[in-house]
Design an enzyme around this catalytic site. Structure first.
Site, PDB file in Angstrom:
ATOM      1  CD  GLU A 387      -2.811  -1.389   2.408  1.00 33.41           C
ATOM      2  OE1 GLU A 387      -2.583  -0.302   3.488  1.00 33.41           O
ATOM      3  OE2 GLU A 387      -3.489  -2.081   2.691  1.00 33.41           O
ATOM      4  CG  HIS A 405      -5.969  -0.033   5.071  1.00 34.77           C
ATOM      5  ND1 HIS A 405      -4.837  -0.211   4.856  1.00 34.77           N
ATOM      6  CD2 HIS A 405      -6.794  -0.256   5.967  1.00 34.77           C
ATOM      7  CE1 HIS A 405      -4.891  -0.876   6.643  1.00 34.77           C
ATOM      8  NE2 HIS A 405      -6.051  -1.744   6.742  1.00 34.77           N
TER       9      HIS A 405
END
Length: 444
Positions: A387, A405
């Site tokens: 990420e 997320h």
């Protein structure tokens, strides 16, 4: 040009530093002692905002010096003369002089150097414990911390601090409040001899070097309850979005492609009567199960040790029996790469995979291959291995739902986690134990 906002950079009991923004950028820094009617940090910032926001910044030195009895420092310019209030103590004067020497240079212009200078060279009065907050926090919670400690916050509240930023400050820190984005590794712990607690405002603890913290007797806490309901809600939302093709339909309408209603074109999968397999059956897994049963889903679950509850299955059996598989395990050495090519092959052909755990639990190349081959009908991913970088091929797949997320992202849950972190830090500063349900590493 007008002043648009004030941004708190540094808090101590009875003293604060703010950065002043205008509609054309940052103009400088101001420091003020909280005296007179400004009895708290929150009141002080409110007063400053009331007097300064909307003002012409050319008058700011006059306003700051005569109203707040503090100093204002423009970037790249020597500070103006500062009045000497009669009631100011000698320690205040010496502190102010040192502050002026530190901030009155053009070195303040670079963003990160400005931050380092502000937080590292302010004199330590009475050796107050220093608490680092790595992300934006509500001001009332920061004020609670500032009543007992010196509080350090990022210079840009829209961005989190990096591990390098934290490492530069580590030697003076007593506590760190972290969203889980900063790795508290062995090197950082070794550089932080005063560190007593790391409070994660998250469920995950994979950013903490747990063994090193135990060795050093540093408290480690998380917020296990704050994001449970939000993540469970999001799981069912992503499941519906995936199997009913809601994301694709929304993009179709938004693109102006819908010209007529054609029955059957957008038919998806009905949840009732299908099987949901949950890998991980802690707080979140159980919350997902309760919601899934309300949709008429048959729920199975798997944990490393047999739970003894109805619905437990060995992993291979669960994968083979489930129409939808949802991941809710913490990231550790046992779960890293848990869903690999072999386990994806054990899933039903045409099944769907959801990941709201951690990105590294899934072997992303293997998942991409299973989707491209048609073995899996689709996937919903809220977390990723690297990420915020998401493989281009996943972004291009119409049968994959991607979210950044946000599984636990609700205002109520975030506030609850922040309150728990502040409470745990304050407890440790008072010599008490953190909340029992939050402790992941005990210091005694």
């Amino acid at each position: 040009m007008r002043i648009t906002k004030l941004e708190t950079l540094h808090l101590r009991p009875r003293w604060l530093v703010v950065r002043v923004h205008t509609d054309s950028g940052v103009v400088g820094l101001g420091e003020a002692t909280l005296e007179g009617r400004c009895l708290t940090v929150e009141t002080a910032v409110h007063e400053m905002g009331r007097w300064l926001v909307g003002q012409d910044p050319r008058r700011i030195e006059y306003i700051w010096q005569h109203l707040f009895r503090g100093g204002f420092y423009r970037l790249g310019r020597r500070p103006a003369a500062r009045p000497r209030p009669r009631h100011r103590t000698r320690s205040h004067e010496s502190r102010g002089a040192n502050f002026r020497r530190t901030l009155g240079s053009s070195d303040l212009a670079p963003h990160r150097r400005q931050f380092r200078r502000v937080v590292r060279t302010i004199p330590a009065m009475n050796r107050l414990p220093r608490v680092l907050v790595t992300q934006s926090y509500p001001h009332d919670l920061l004020a609670m911390l500032a009543a007992q400690a010196e509080v350090i916050v990022p210079p840009d509240l829209s961005q989190s601090l990096t591990s390098a930023d934290v490492g530069r400050l580590a030697g003076e820190l007593t506590a760190i409040i972290n969203q889980g984005e900063v790795s508290i590794d062995r090197e950082l712990i070794a550089a932080a001899p005063r560190l007593r607690i790391v409070a994660n405002a998250s469920i995950g603890i994979n950013n903490l070097a747990l063994d090193a913290m135990r060795t050093r007797r540093i408290w480690g806490t998380n917020t296990p309850d704050a994001f449970v309901d939000a993540t469970a809600d999001c799981t069912l939302g992503l499941l519906l979005m995936l199997v009913r093709r809601l994301g694709k339909g929304e993009r179709f309408v938004r693109a102006g492609s819908w010209v007529a209603f054609v029955p059957g074109t957008w038919d998806g999968v009905l949840l009732r009567g299908h099987t949901l397999g949950l890998i991980g059956y802690g707080r979140i897994g159980r919350a997902v199960a309760r919601r899934a049963e309300a949709f008429g889903l048959h729920v199975l679950h798997h944990t490393r040790s047999k739970s003894g509850e109805t619905g437990w299955r060995p992993l291979a059996e669960l994968l083979a029996a489930s129409d939808f598989v949802s991941l809710h395990v913490p990231l550790n050495e046992d779960s890293r790469g848990l869903i690999n090519a072999a386990r994806l092959a054990q899933m039903k052909r045409g099944a769907f995979l959801l990941n709201l755990a951690r990105g590294a639990v899934v072997d992303e190349p293997a998942l991409i291959a299973a989707l491209q081959s048609g073995h899996l009908a689709g996937a919903a991913l809220d977390v990723f291995a690297d990420e915020p970088h998401v493989p281009v091929v996943l972004r291009e797949m119409e049968n994959v739902v991607l979210t950044p997320h946000v599984g636990g992202g609700t205002a109520e849950g975030r506030r609850s986690a922040q309150e728990a972190c502040v409470d745990n830090v304050l407890r440790v500063l008072r010599g008490e134990r953190p909340r029992p349900e939050c402790v992941v590493v005990a210091a005694n």
